[in-house]
Each structure stands twice: as C-alpha cells, then as structure tokens.
Design an enzyme around this catalytic site. Structure first.
Site, PDB file in Angstrom:
ATOM      1  N   LYS A  18     -28.413  33.843 -15.844  1.00 22.34           N
ATOM      2  CA  LYS A  18     -29.739  33.295 -16.194  1.00 22.34           C
ATOM      3  C   LYS A  18     -30.702  34.627 -16.283  1.00 22.34           C
ATOM      4  CE  LYS A  18     -33.205  30.900 -13.415  1.00 22.34           C
ATOM      5  NZ  LYS A  18     -33.412  30.007 -12.088  1.00 22.34           N
ATOM      6  N   LYS A  66     -28.877  30.568 -19.065  1.00 21.15           N
ATOM      7  CA  LYS A  66     -29.802  29.860 -18.852  1.00 21.15           C
ATOM      8  C   LYS A  66     -31.113  30.821 -19.111  1.00 21.15           C
ATOM      9  CE  LYS A  66     -32.406  27.737 -15.084  1.00 21.15           C
ATOM     10  NZ  LYS A  66     -32.321  26.983 -13.711  1.00 21.15           N
ATOM     11  N   ASP A 109     -28.795  28.804  -7.665  1.00 25.67           N
ATOM     12  CA  ASP A 109     -29.377  29.730  -8.528  1.00 25.67           C
ATOM     13  C   ASP A 109     -29.532  30.989  -7.694  1.00 25.67           C
ATOM     14  OD1 ASP A 109     -29.259  27.849 -10.037  1.00 25.67           O
ATOM     15  OD2 ASP A 109     -31.526  28.303 -11.136  1.00 25.67           O
TER      16      ASP A 109
END
Length: 338
Positions: free
Chosen positions: A238, A274, A175
C-alpha cells in the site's frame, strides 16, 4: 533463488485462501527467504516512469455504459475509510451502512444492478467492534490500521500486540506501517524481519504493508521496499497512510505494480495493491484501474487484489453514475457518506 521459488510453490497448495469479491480464491503469499541480490538489483528509471504515467490520463477513456461499469467496479474495490480523531461509534455505523449500500437504490435499478458493496471498511482499533456489529451478516471485511499508525514509531512489542488485539476484536485485514528508517538507512534485513513478525502476528488476517512512499526518498527505495515486504509475506502493498504530505501518485504506483509483477513471475504468488490518499475523483479511479489492467491483467482489478484507500471518492463516483442515468449532475448532499 530457484530453491526458494520451489519451496514457495510447494507451500502454495497448502496456503490459506481469501476470495472476497473474486471469482476464484487465491492462495496467500507465504513469502520467500530474503534475497538481497534480487531486491537490490531493482532500479527505477524515473524519466521513463514519468513518461509512461503522463500518457495515461490523456488517453481516450471509456465512455457511457462502459464507464458506468468500470465505476461500479471501482466501488467494489474501495476500502471505505474513517481515520479521524473525532470518530464515534455512530459515525462508524453510518459508514458501514454506506458500505452495505454505496449507491442509491434508484440509481442501481436504472443501471440494471441489484446490489453491490464496497471492498472493506477501514477504521482505528477502537472502532472495530462497532464496525463488526454493523457489518454482521455481510461479507464485507473490517480492516484496521495498526502498528503505531501513522508514524510506526511506538515500541516494537506494542506494535505486535496492537495487531493481535485488532485481530481478536474481529478485524480480518490489518494495515501495518513499516519503519521508514529501515529503508532510508538501507537496513533491509531489519525491514524483512519486521514485516515477517507483523505477518505472523496477523495470523489468518490479511496484512497490507503501508510503505509511506512519500517519505522514502526515491522510486528505487519504493521498488526495493515493495519487494522486501512481499518476500516477508505481505498480502498487499500500500502506498500511504493518507497522512503524509505526498500520498498515492501514478509514478509510485507504476513502480509498486511492476514489483508485484516481478514477484508473481518469479514465485507464482499474487500480491495485492492499494493506492491510498488523495484519490477523490471518479476519473482518477478510472486511470488507476486502467493502469492495473494494462500492467497486471484483469485478475488484478478484483477486490481481493486491488483496493482504493478512500473516503470522498465514493461520493464523486455516485454523482457520476447519477449523471449517467439522468443526464444531470446532482448536488453532493444527495449522496451523503454517512
């Protein structure tokens, strides 16, 4: 643009796949050449977006067995996360044990389920080895936050090395955080180049691009940053690090989801989504799942294309499932996270 899509389609057959928790593995998004006409043509009608999102929570939601089924689905899409300064290996081991068995066995038995797991476990770099050991023998991925998380302001070469070290340590999902200044100053080439470099450093590990949407200023910036990151090869986009003042929201989610749909329709490649930060209630998880299904279809509510970045969400879902099978709400301590 037609030539870019043709090149992407040609790469599709040879692209590596990932199928954790899905019925059929999908080719990775290889990215396309930067197309600023496409990206800068994206706009966001804020009032229309807000109206659409306001209608979601107020609708008649799924009930009884259907609700329990969707809550079980939500569990499989959770990146069970601990990103605290006082994390220890013991805490990570306990979190991984929860990821392996996220719902008490007696509740699962009454629901007619044998076994489920969360979608992944997400930790800081130093905790990767402990997580890998604790999850050995499972198919649960270890995700690591990287690139100077959460601000993303460390030297660029160190951010690349951080990714490589996390992959070497055993993380299969990374991430990353983008440089917000590139978006705020409109330097889209720099954002594209940065994202491509991060993707290359990840190798076979899948990369989730954290946009920190609460710091991007406008929904239009969110749409454009989403598209640029996908063009550069992001496997997921995300919302947030969870450390910003404003994290995942429905309007931001709708903008990002529609950018994903646009990218898929033009290139044929699936990119995951996400939402992270502030999603702590089971009813909120149901709203996000409904939004994904309505906007992108059922394929996008599988854990290889949808994740919640959350920690406390799992506890509330487990309480709701116990209520479903017993008719009574239990105390939170009956569903410890670790």
């Amino acid at each position: 643009m037609d030539s870019q899509i043709a090149e992407a389609s040609a790469a599709k057959a040879a692209a590596p796949t990932s199928g954790h928790g899905s019925d059929s593995a999908l080719p990775r998004n290889p990215g396309v050449a930067l197309d600023l006409d496409w990206a800068l043509g994206l706009e966001a009608n804020t009032s229309a977006i807000e109206r659409r999102c306001a209608s979601l929570p107020g609708r008649r939601t799924v009930k009884k067995d259907h609700q329990a089924a969707w809550l079980l689905k939500a569990i499989t899409c959770i990146d069970l996360t601990t990103l605290a300064g006082d994390d220890t290996e013991a805490r990570v081991r306990r979190l991984c044990a929860k990821a392996r068995q996220p719902v008490r066995a007696d509740i699962l038995s009454q629901l007619g389920m044998s076994e489920i797991t969360t979608g992944a476990v997400c930790v800081y770099h130093d905790m990767i080895p402990a997580a890998v050991r604790a999850l050995h023998g499972t198919q649960i991925p270890v995700a690591a936050v990287s690139t100077g998380f959460p601000a993303g302001l460390s030297p660029f070469h160190l951010r690349l090395e951080e990714i490589k070290e996390s992959v070497k340590a055993g993380a299969t999902e990374i991430d990353i955080v983008i440089s917000r200044r590139h978006v705020l100053s409109g330097n889209w080439q720099a954002l594209y180049d940065e994202m491509k470099a991060f993707r290359a450093a990840c190798g076979d590990a899948h990369v989730k691009a954290i946009l920190a949407t609460g710091e991007l200023g406008t929904l239009r910036n969110v749409a454009r940053a989403s598209m640029i990151c996908m063009m550069a090869g992001a496997d997921f986009i995300k919302t947030s690090t969870g450390k910003e003042g404003v994290n995942a929201t429905l309007p931001v989610s709708l903008v990002m989801i529609r950018a994903i749909r646009d990218y898929y329709e033009r290139t044929g490649f699936h990119v995951g989504y996400k939402p992270a930060g502030g999603i702590s209630k089971a009813k909120d998880a149901l709203v996000y799942l409904a939004l994904m299904k309505e906007e992108l279809g059922k394929r996008w509510v599988q854990p290889d294309l949808f994740r919640f970045g959350a920690s406390s969400l799992l506890g509330d879902i487990e309480r709701q499932l116990e209520h479903h099978v017993t008719g009574a709400y239990s105390a939170g301590y009956r569903h410890p996270m670790a």
